[in-house]
Design a protein around this motif. Structure first.
Motif, PDB file in Angstrom:
ATOM      1  N   UNK A 148     -76.825  23.178  18.642  1.00  0.00           N
ATOM      2  CA  UNK A 148     -77.902  22.886  17.925  1.00  0.00           C
ATOM      3  C   UNK A 148     -78.238  22.970  16.624  1.00  0.00           C
ATOM      4  N   UNK A 149     -77.453  24.242  15.979  1.00  0.00           N
ATOM      5  CA  UNK A 149     -77.710  24.379  14.599  1.00  0.00           C
ATOM      6  C   UNK A 149     -77.118  23.215  13.877  1.00  0.00           C
ATOM      7  N   UNK A 150     -75.886  22.707  14.453  1.00  0.00           N
ATOM      8  CA  UNK A 150     -75.318  21.637  13.772  1.00  0.00           C
ATOM      9  C   UNK A 150     -76.162  20.256  13.883  1.00  0.00           C
ATOM     10  N   UNK A 151     -76.693  20.110  14.987  1.00  0.00           N
ATOM     11  CA  UNK A 151     -77.563  19.059  15.381  1.00  0.00           C
ATOM     12  C   UNK A 151     -78.806  19.229  14.253  1.00  0.00           C
ATOM     13  N   UNK A 152     -79.474  20.295  14.043  1.00  0.00           N
ATOM     14  CA  UNK A 152     -80.375  20.477  12.975  1.00  0.00           C
ATOM     15  C   UNK A 152     -79.824  20.218  11.727  1.00  0.00           C
ATOM     16  N   UNK A 153     -78.506  20.238  11.358  1.00  0.00           N
ATOM     17  CA  UNK A 153     -77.875  20.113  10.178  1.00  0.00           C
ATOM     18  C   UNK A 153     -77.996  18.437   9.861  1.00  0.00           C
ATOM     19  N   UNK A 154     -77.441  17.978  10.929  1.00  0.00           N
ATOM     20  CA  UNK A 154     -77.364  16.570  10.860  1.00  0.00           C
ATOM     21  C   UNK A 154     -78.687  15.494  10.809  1.00  0.00           C
ATOM     22  N   UNK A 206     -72.768  32.550  28.238  1.00  0.00           N
ATOM     23  CA  UNK A 206     -71.549  31.700  28.392  1.00  0.00           C
ATOM     24  C   UNK A 206     -71.657  30.020  28.710  1.00  0.00           C
ATOM     25  N   UNK A 207     -72.302  29.813  29.709  1.00  0.00           N
ATOM     26  CA  UNK A 207     -72.267  28.381  30.115  1.00  0.00           C
ATOM     27  C   UNK A 207     -73.188  27.755  29.126  1.00  0.00           C
ATOM     28  N   UNK A 208     -74.078  28.079  28.389  1.00  0.00           N
ATOM     29  CA  UNK A 208     -74.822  27.391  27.680  1.00  0.00           C
ATOM     30  C   UNK A 208     -74.569  27.328  26.197  1.00  0.00           C
ATOM     31  N   UNK A 209     -73.537  28.356  25.755  1.00  0.00           N
ATOM     32  CA  UNK A 209     -73.270  28.693  24.197  1.00  0.00           C
ATOM     33  C   UNK A 209     -73.015  27.654  23.548  1.00  0.00           C
ATOM     34  N   UNK A 210     -71.907  26.728  24.056  1.00  0.00           N
ATOM     35  CA  UNK A 210     -71.576  25.640  23.169  1.00  0.00           C
ATOM     36  C   UNK A 210     -72.452  24.773  22.756  1.00  0.00           C
ATOM     37  N   UNK A 211     -73.413  24.399  23.798  1.00  0.00           N
ATOM     38  CA  UNK A 211     -74.777  23.432  23.455  1.00  0.00           C
ATOM     39  C   UNK A 211     -75.505  24.096  22.500  1.00  0.00           C
ATOM     40  N   UNK A 227     -75.365  14.543  18.742  1.00  0.00           N
ATOM     41  CA  UNK A 227     -75.776  14.622  20.155  1.00  0.00           C
ATOM     42  C   UNK A 227     -74.603  14.591  21.043  1.00  0.00           C
ATOM     43  N   UNK A 228     -73.816  13.444  21.068  1.00  0.00           N
ATOM     44  CA  UNK A 228     -72.782  13.191  21.807  1.00  0.00           C
ATOM     45  C   UNK A 228     -71.768  14.362  21.928  1.00  0.00           C
ATOM     46  N   UNK A 229     -71.356  14.924  20.749  1.00  0.00           N
ATOM     47  CA  UNK A 229     -70.817  16.250  20.940  1.00  0.00           C
ATOM     48  C   UNK A 229     -71.313  17.573  21.469  1.00  0.00           C
ATOM     49  N   UNK A 270     -68.581  13.843  13.282  1.00  0.00           N
ATOM     50  CA  UNK A 270     -69.764  14.790  14.019  1.00  0.00           C
ATOM     51  C   UNK A 270     -69.629  14.922  15.402  1.00  0.00           C
ATOM     52  N   UNK A 271     -68.573  14.176  15.976  1.00  0.00           N
ATOM     53  CA  UNK A 271     -68.177  14.401  17.239  1.00  0.00           C
ATOM     54  C   UNK A 271     -67.340  15.535  17.592  1.00  0.00           C
TER      55      UNK A 271
END
Length: 523
Positions: free
Chosen positions: A137-143, A128-133, A313-315, A427-428
């Protein structure tokens, strides 16, 4: 103890599907100018060449969630990698418009599958503590894929202008759009082989009677104590559902899920109807409308990709610190403001073919357009219609960028600023946050079908934006098109402020319990 490197490495590999999705989606932005001329396409045919991929992606989303419940998350991702490769090769070699559309539709099936399954898988393996980040990663790789596509399009355009023998022999000039589309084969093959290093989803294993295998992966990802707790929670959730029918689409409309479903649908619509894929799929076309020319338009498209990447990345850095709601509110406010800026920028433009400016046009084009010399138009629609009536549709289409460049009077830097700040705001916020919310909102028993359902809606709206954007520019004009996107952003912002709860830091099972019994509560 949580093995953060193991979780991060696994999430990054799975999220390579996002890279392929982003590349596949945005590479077409550099292609549209050339296929429009080569295949003599109307505005709706051009929209179909772009949006056909998203249509099949939308259909794939209907089945990818339930299919992954039946055969496993990883198996579906293998299939997606193969489809990406087939689509890239087929698109690059397409001899006709019909074959090009067919190849892109094949790729759309891979897009739909990876877009749904990758964030679902990551949410199921990450603590849970890492789930958001991790899901981000999927959105990061999309962009990142979007950025690479913009850059490789610009690079191929420049290579096509080289006189070096090696560049001429590879025919970058006459076949530039084919090179742009064909490059995707390389990352598709890489993705297929990297998936061999990824385990099956631990929650899927537990849900399919393989508790020991699931526990082993949970332990490696989250530590022994937390893994045992997670296993018990999954078993409790499954036991509670044991006497219930297997999840059907109708289960999403149960009263207990009404708020969850409403949030999912609205966020899915808002993410796309505010115009992000009009920018990503048509960026060079938009910049050409500001009169900067083809080369500069492709270069500015690269800036779009870089800004998108930086603010994603900021998000990712902020999503588990600030939470989901603050990012959504800030970002949607930015989208509304920047779309209004773009509308104003295009509304204030004027078009005059001065005799000295016409000297920059080819002699035959300048001669045909001489009757329009010195006449001023306050609307892009009126100017384009006058050019078509004077020069004919074929010449007007072939030299549209050059004609606009020679005639337009506007602040092109304002357009660049508006586009870049719009992309940063998206993006953010709603870009990565939407998929995090989807992976968190829905209970275990309906998660697969629920994410497929709201993902289908998201993709359907995306298809409509892509399909009709060229038509909107041709019939509504630049200013009104962007003003409509801004109005939708205002409506989305009001909904987020009044109805969307905060979900950070809660386990999937805690969120299920909370949202089922607090239909109107915000935390």
């Amino acid at each position: 103890m949580t093995d953060k490197m193991y979780v991060a490495r696994t999430a990054l590999i799975v999220a390579l599907g996002g890279f392929l999705m982003g590349f596949d989606a945005s590479v077409i932005s550099g292609v549209v100018k050339f296929i429009e001329i080569e295949f003599s396409l109307s505005s709706l045919e051009l929209g179909w060449a772009v949006s056909s991929l998203t249509l099949t992606a939308t259909l794939a989303m209907m089945v990818s969630g339930p299919l992954s419940d039946a055969v496993g998350r990883r198996t579906v991702l293998y299939g997606a990698a193969v489809l990406y490769a087939v689509s890239a090769i087929g698109s690059a070699l397409a001899p006709t418009y019909t074959m090009l559309v067919a190849a892109r539709m094949i790729g759309g099936i891979g897009v739909g599958a990876s877009l749904i399954i990758a964030p679902m898988y990551i949410a199921e393996i990450a603590p849970p503590a890492m789930r958001g980040q991790m899901v981000s990663f999927n959105q990061l790789n999309i962009v990142f894929g979007i950025s690479v596509a913009f850059f490789t399009n610009y690079l191929i355009l420049q290579l096509g202008q080289l006189e070096a023998a090696w560049a001429q022999s590879l025919m970058f000039g006459p076949h530039n759009w084919r090179w742009m589309l064909g490059l995707e084969t390389l990352p598709a093959v890489l993705y297929f082989f990297c998936l061999f290093a990824v385990p099956e989803s631990p929650r899927w294993l537990v849900m399919n009677g393989q508790s020991d295998a699931g526990l082993a992966i949970m332990t490696k990802a989250n530590g022994a104590e937390a893994a045992q707790h997670d296993l018990e929670e999954v078993h409790k959730s499954l036991a509670a559902d044991a006497n219930k029918e297997k999840a059907r689409l109708t289960a999403l409309f149960a009263p207990a899920l009404r708020l969850v479903l409403l949030i999912g649908i609205v966020i899915a619509v808002v993410q796309q109807i505010t115009g992000i894929n009009a920018v990503f799929f048509y960026a060079p076309m938009i910049f050409e409308q500001s009169g900067i020319g083809t080369n500069a338009a492709f270069m500015q498209a690269v800036l779009v990709g870089l800004v998108n990447l930086a603010f994603t990345v900021v998000a990712i850095l902020l999503i588990d610190r600030l939470g989901r709601r603050p990012l959504l509110i800030t970002g949607l406010a930015g989208v509304a403001i920047t779309m209004t800026v773009l509308a104003y920028g295009f509304w204030s433009a004027s078009y005059t073919l001065e005799p000295d400016a016409m000297d920059t046009l080819p002699d035959d084009v300048a001669a045909v357009l001489m009757p329009l010399a010195g006449e001023t138009f306050d609307s892009d629609l009126a100017f384009k219609e006058a050019v078509r009536n004077t020069a004919g549709p074929v010449m007007a289409q072939q030299y549209q960028s050059e004609i606009i460049t020679s005639a337009i009077e506007m602040n092109s830097l304002l357009i660049l600023f508006g586009i870049l700040t719009f992309v940063a705001s998206f993006a953010v916020s709603v870009g990565p946050v939407m998929w995090v919310l989807f992976s968190e909102l829905f209970p275990n028993r309906v998660r697969g079908i629920a994410i497929s359902f709201v993902g289908l809606i998201n993709s359907a709206v995306s298809w409509a934006v892509q399909q009709f954007f060229p038509w909107e520019l041709a019939n509504l004009g630049n200013a009104l098109t962007f003003l409509l996107y801004g109005a939708f952003a205002v409506l989305g912002l009001a909904f987020v402020i009044t109805r969307v709860p905060e979900t950070k830091g809660k386990s999937l099972e805690e969120l299920e319990s909370f949202l089922s019994h607090h239909k109107k509560t915000r935390t």
